[in-house]
Design a protein around this motif. Structure first.
Motif, PDB file in Angstrom:
ATOM      1  N   LYS A 263      61.359  63.489  56.340  1.00  0.00           N
ATOM      2  CA  LYS A 263      62.461  63.455  55.382  1.00  0.00           C
ATOM      3  C   LYS A 263      62.563  62.081  54.720  1.00  0.00           C
ATOM      4  O   LYS A 263      62.796  61.969  53.529  1.00  0.00           O
ATOM      5  CB  LYS A 263      63.778  63.806  56.076  1.00  0.00           C
ATOM      6  N   PHE A 266      59.574  61.965  52.151  1.00  0.00           N
ATOM      7  CA  PHE A 266      59.471  62.893  51.022  1.00  0.00           C
ATOM      8  C   PHE A 266      60.808  63.326  50.451  1.00  0.00           C
ATOM      9  O   PHE A 266      60.848  63.903  49.378  1.00  0.00           O
ATOM     10  CB  PHE A 266      58.638  64.102  51.423  1.00  0.00           C
ATOM     11  N   TYR A 267      61.899  63.087  51.143  1.00  0.00           N
ATOM     12  CA  TYR A 267      63.197  63.421  50.562  1.00  0.00           C
ATOM     13  C   TYR A 267      63.904  62.152  50.100  1.00  0.00           C
ATOM     14  O   TYR A 267      64.639  62.170  49.137  1.00  0.00           O
ATOM     15  CB  TYR A 267      64.065  64.185  51.570  1.00  0.00           C
ATOM     16  N   ASN A 268      63.736  61.056  50.822  1.00  0.00           N
ATOM     17  CA  ASN A 268      64.399  59.812  50.445  1.00  0.00           C
ATOM     18  C   ASN A 268      63.469  58.844  49.717  1.00  0.00           C
ATOM     19  O   ASN A 268      63.910  57.811  49.249  1.00  0.00           O
ATOM     20  CB  ASN A 268      64.959  59.099  51.680  1.00  0.00           C
TER      21      ASN A 268
ATOM     22  N   TYR B  97      54.801  66.262  44.581  1.00  0.00           N
ATOM     23  CA  TYR B  97      55.172  64.842  44.707  1.00  0.00           C
ATOM     24  C   TYR B  97      54.066  64.065  45.409  1.00  0.00           C
ATOM     25  O   TYR B  97      53.733  62.945  45.028  1.00  0.00           O
ATOM     26  CB  TYR B  97      56.489  64.697  45.464  1.00  0.00           C
ATOM     27  N   THR B 213      69.792  70.840  53.729  1.00  0.00           N
ATOM     28  CA  THR B 213      68.920  69.819  53.157  1.00  0.00           C
ATOM     29  C   THR B 213      68.269  70.330  51.870  1.00  0.00           C
ATOM     30  O   THR B 213      67.928  69.552  50.996  1.00  0.00           O
ATOM     31  CB  THR B 213      67.848  69.438  54.192  1.00  0.00           C
ATOM     32  N   ALA B 402      68.029  59.438  44.830  1.00  0.00           N
ATOM     33  CA  ALA B 402      67.442  60.065  46.023  1.00  0.00           C
ATOM     34  C   ALA B 402      68.300  59.782  47.260  1.00  0.00           C
ATOM     35  O   ALA B 402      68.534  60.666  48.087  1.00  0.00           O
ATOM     36  CB  ALA B 402      66.013  59.576  46.241  1.00  0.00           C
ATOM     37  N   ASP B 403      68.785  58.552  47.365  1.00  0.00           N
ATOM     38  CA  ASP B 403      69.634  58.195  48.510  1.00  0.00           C
ATOM     39  C   ASP B 403      70.989  58.891  48.436  1.00  0.00           C
ATOM     40  O   ASP B 403      71.525  59.331  49.453  1.00  0.00           O
ATOM     41  CB  ASP B 403      69.847  56.675  48.559  1.00  0.00           C
ATOM     42  N   LYS B 405      71.654  61.711  46.928  1.00  0.00           N
ATOM     43  CA  LYS B 405      71.450  63.138  47.177  1.00  0.00           C
ATOM     44  C   LYS B 405      71.423  63.422  48.680  1.00  0.00           C
ATOM     45  O   LYS B 405      72.161  64.272  49.176  1.00  0.00           O
ATOM     46  CB  LYS B 405      70.132  63.553  46.528  1.00  0.00           C
ATOM     47  N   GLN B 406      70.578  62.679  49.419  1.00  0.00           N
ATOM     48  CA  GLN B 406      70.527  62.880  50.868  1.00  0.00           C
ATOM     49  C   GLN B 406      71.841  62.476  51.510  1.00  0.00           C
ATOM     50  O   GLN B 406      72.287  63.079  52.487  1.00  0.00           O
ATOM     51  CB  GLN B 406      69.376  62.078  51.486  1.00  0.00           C
TER      52      GLN B 406
END
Lengths: 302, 434
Positions: A263, A266-268, B97, B213, B402-403, B405-406
């Motif tokens: 995570k 690839f998510y952050n 990505y 998530t 991105a930060d 969002k999470q």
């Protein structure tokens, strides 16, 4: 030989020295390309500043490590990983060993029983995990449907009301898919035990449990040791079960190091920190596996 | 000696498994470069030799028809432009990505990229401003509100290729059966949910929520936007812990805790909810304009209708928009190469292929011509085009997105576990805004 052909000897011995290296060269090269270089690169990334687009921006020292260790999530995730690894490895070893003892007995349909035990192992983890997710689903789950049709429950039961419950199911799934491996390793150990030991013990009046603890266990121990070390490494690094069932949700309560770093990367978009987590996991495994191997092998020699 | 060998073997196995585990985040070495493979890097385009100019592109795979559509587009384009060789790799969302980051890290960035985000590439100085590679004619076609979503430092860095928007979907039969009207405010929503819950004794979930998530940030946006809150203020400063946001999140968490939603919002994705909606198990949910297709492909026969997302008090209803983009990497082009890129972009947004493109996967157009074509093809879609025109978008142009969002997903999930919303949002705001 040597006296008859003195000139040939050095050439021969040179060829002999080189030959084994030529034979192992392909695997060494493959390992270097696919194992050593990527690992080196992960270490390099863990001390680099990396942009979200994946460009290395420069040397970061231990900043990635301090960020990871300083985050409130990390200790939670590390705790989860330890619980996950210990629970899965210990329980699957105990259960797998018991199953191996059963399958070592002679009975009708033993071959079929052994084949069935392989199934969970032979299936892809993602499919296994998806099946488990489907079984425990509150609304459409097979478990609820079964219990309802048997009249045991009236309405759907939420089997995963808390993150801990979810994690317990994931551990159960992990144990289920790990048992076959332990079982077969133990079984191969059991089959190599000479039956005369047991005959002698029976003549001396040893009970079943005396035989189990004094003959079977010591003799199966080497194979169980290997299985356990491999399992520790494998379970610690296991990704598909947790990812398929919960993705580490809610709020990292079911994350292990591997899903957490995935995570992060690839998510952050924090590839540097993800690499740092990977390195920390690597070091933990290295220490655990070495300590375990050294201590058990030492005992084995004594 | 045996001991040593065994130890060594064990270490090698550890190494091997760690390498497997870590392969994921080492894009530079072992990730597959692309699905289609072996095309030459953009920088090798043999422009100087007077041969064909090569334009490389990576495109996201929206659905089953995307690859065919691109193959068709490429063959037609290459036939019509003899001096250009367009090469398009269609890559799934799961891999895109990693593929793009790998190509960038290896100095083989594509010329054109079709993806959702752009700010990270822009922040690394990898992109060319849109004005340099989009012709004026094409540029004039875009909805201005869409172009604004790709602005950093007063420069437009990417152009939209399509959009989707969200609205309230409700099961007409269930609402009629219970005898309630479609809720337009949060008070009505709570009331309607309670009535549906009571009527079916909990067998039907009144309201579908996704705080996973996968797409928890959408849930966050639906409620803060319809309570007059936002991620940022007009100047672009983060306002995550504003009073409106706290109130909005407390509302939806309260709805979950009251048992009026699906049972596990932290683990049930929008797709799970869509399945339950299709099966009549969820009565209402907020979803994208593609739900009709999702239901018909899934074989669901549900009698549904669409309405505006409920708001708190007298706020105006805000739809959440999602937009994907096309951007151009700065690969040191000659004039000829840049002209070739422009030719590709012009051909893509040409009214006929572009209308096909938008209609193909059930998305909403980003150009006025596409909008007219869609409205003509399907009168029902006119309402959607209006909705997307007034939709709000995530602040994807900001580097911290991105930060954030999470972060907001984490806030929702922690709040579900009983943490205090105000404290959580205060902490997140402090972490993001510093």
């Amino acid at each position: 030989m040597k006296k008859n052909s003195p000139k040939k000897a050095p050439k021969n011995s040179l060829a002999r020295t080189i030959e084994p290296y030529i034979w192992i060269a392909p695997s060494v090269i493959l390992m270097a390309i696919f194992i050593v270089i990527p690992i080196g690169y992960v270490f390099y990334m863990s001390v680099s500043e990396i942009s979200k687009a994946g460009l290395v921006k420069g040397f970061a020292g231990l900043e990635n490590f301090s960020k990871v260790l300083g985050s409130s999530k990390f200790s939670l995730v590390l705790k989860n990983t330890v619980v996950w690894t210990i629970m899965v490895v210990v329980l699957s070893t105990v259960l797998g060993f018991i199953l191996a003892l059963l399958l070592n007995n002679k009975f009708k349909g033993r071959k079929i029983a052994r084949a069935i035990v392989v199934f969970p192992w032979a299936t892809t983890l993602v499919i296994q995990a998806s099946a488990w997710k489907f079984i425990i689903d509150t609304d459409y789950g097979a478990l609820n449907t079964l219990l309802k049709s048997l009249g045991i429950i009236g309405a759907n039961v939420n089997w995963t009301p808390t993150p801990e419950a979810f994690f317990a199911w994931e551990i159960a799934c992990g144990i289920f898919v790990t048992i076959p491996f332990v079982c077969f390793t133990a079984l191969s150990g059991l089959q190599s035990i000479d039956s005369s030991y047991y005959e002698a013990a029976t003549v001396d009046g040893a009970t079943y449990f005396q035989q189990l603890f004094n003959i079977t266990l010591p003799l199966v121990k080497p194979s169980l040791t290997v299985a356990t070390v491999l399992n520790i490494i494998y379970v610690f690094n296991s990704f598909p079960i947790v990812w398929t069932i919960t993705k580490g949700d809610p709020a990292s309560r079911t994350d292990t190091l591997v899903t957490y770093l995935y995570k992060l990367a690839f998510y952050n978009g924090k590839q540097g920190e993800a690499a740092a987590v990977s390195v920390i996991g690597f070091l933990i495994l290295l220490v655990c596996a070495s300590v375990y191997m050294v201590s058990t092998l030492k005992k084995g020699d004594e | 000696m045996k001991k040593l060998i065994a130890l060594l073997l064990a270490l090698v196995m550890v190494l091997g498994l760690v390498a497997c585990g870590s392969g994921n985040e080492t894009p530079a070495t072992d990730a597959p470069v692309s699905d289609a493979g072996n095309e030459t890097p953009a920088t090798d385009a043999p422009a100087a030799s007077g041969e064909k100019v090569e334009v490389t592109m990576i495109a996201a795979q929206y659905g089953t028809q995307t690859a065919d559509w691109w193959a068709n587009f490429v063959s037609e384009f290459n036939a019509a432009n003899e001096n250009i060789n367009l090469v398009v790799d269609v890559v799934s969302w799961n891999d895109i990505y990693t593929v793009v980051n790998t190509r960038i890290a290896n100095g083989e960035a594509p010329d054109l990229l079709n993806i959702d985000v752009f700010a990270d590439y822009q922040a690394d100085g990898l992109l060319l401003p849109a004005s340099e590679w989009v012709s004026e004619e094409t540029y004039a076609k875009f909805y201005p509100a869409f172009l604004e979503q790709s602005v950093v430092d007063d420069v437009v860095w990417a152009v939209p290729d399509l959009a989707s928007a969200r609205a309230l979907y409700y099961n007409v039969d269930i609402l009629n059966e219970v005898g309630v009207e479609v809720p337009t405010t949060w008070d009505e929503l709570t009331d309607v949910c309670q009535k549906i819950y009571d009527y079916y004794g909990g067998e039907v979930y009144p309201w579908g929520v996704d705080m996973t998530t996968d797409e928890g940030q959408a849930c966050f946006a639906y409620y803060i936007w319809n309570n007059g809150g936002d991620f940022t203020d007009a100047e672009g400063n983060w306002t995550l812990n504003s009073a409106e946001n706290v109130e909005a999140i407390e509302y939806i968490i309260g709805l979950v805790n009251a048992g009026l939603t699906n049972s596990d919002p932290a683990n049930e994705t929008r797709y799970d909810n869509q399945d339950m909606f299709g099966a009549g198990k969820v009565a209402m949910m907020i979803g994208p304009n593609s739900i009709p297709t999702y239901c018909s492909v899934g074989g669901y026969d549900v009698n549904y209708a669409v309405a505006s997302i409920p708001v708190n008090g007298d706020n105006a209803s805000v739809s959440a928009g999602v937009m994907d983009r096309i951007m151009c990497f700065d690969n040191g082009y000659t004039d000829e190469e840049l002209a070739a890129v422009t030719a590709v972009v012009d051909a893509f947004y040409d009214d006929e292929p572009y209308s096909e493109w938008v209609l193909m996967e059930d998305f909403l157009p980003a150009t006025s011509a596409g909008g007219e074509a869609m409205a003509a093809a399907n009168p029902e879609s006119a309402a959607w085009i209006e909705i997307v025109g007034s939709a709000k978008f995530y602040p994807t142009a900001k580097a911290e997105w991105a930060d954030v969002k999470q972060g907001v997903i984490d806030v929702l999930q922690q709040a579900l576990l009983g943490e205090d919303v105000q404290t959580l949002l205060d902490d997140l705001q402090a972490e993001i805004a510093g």
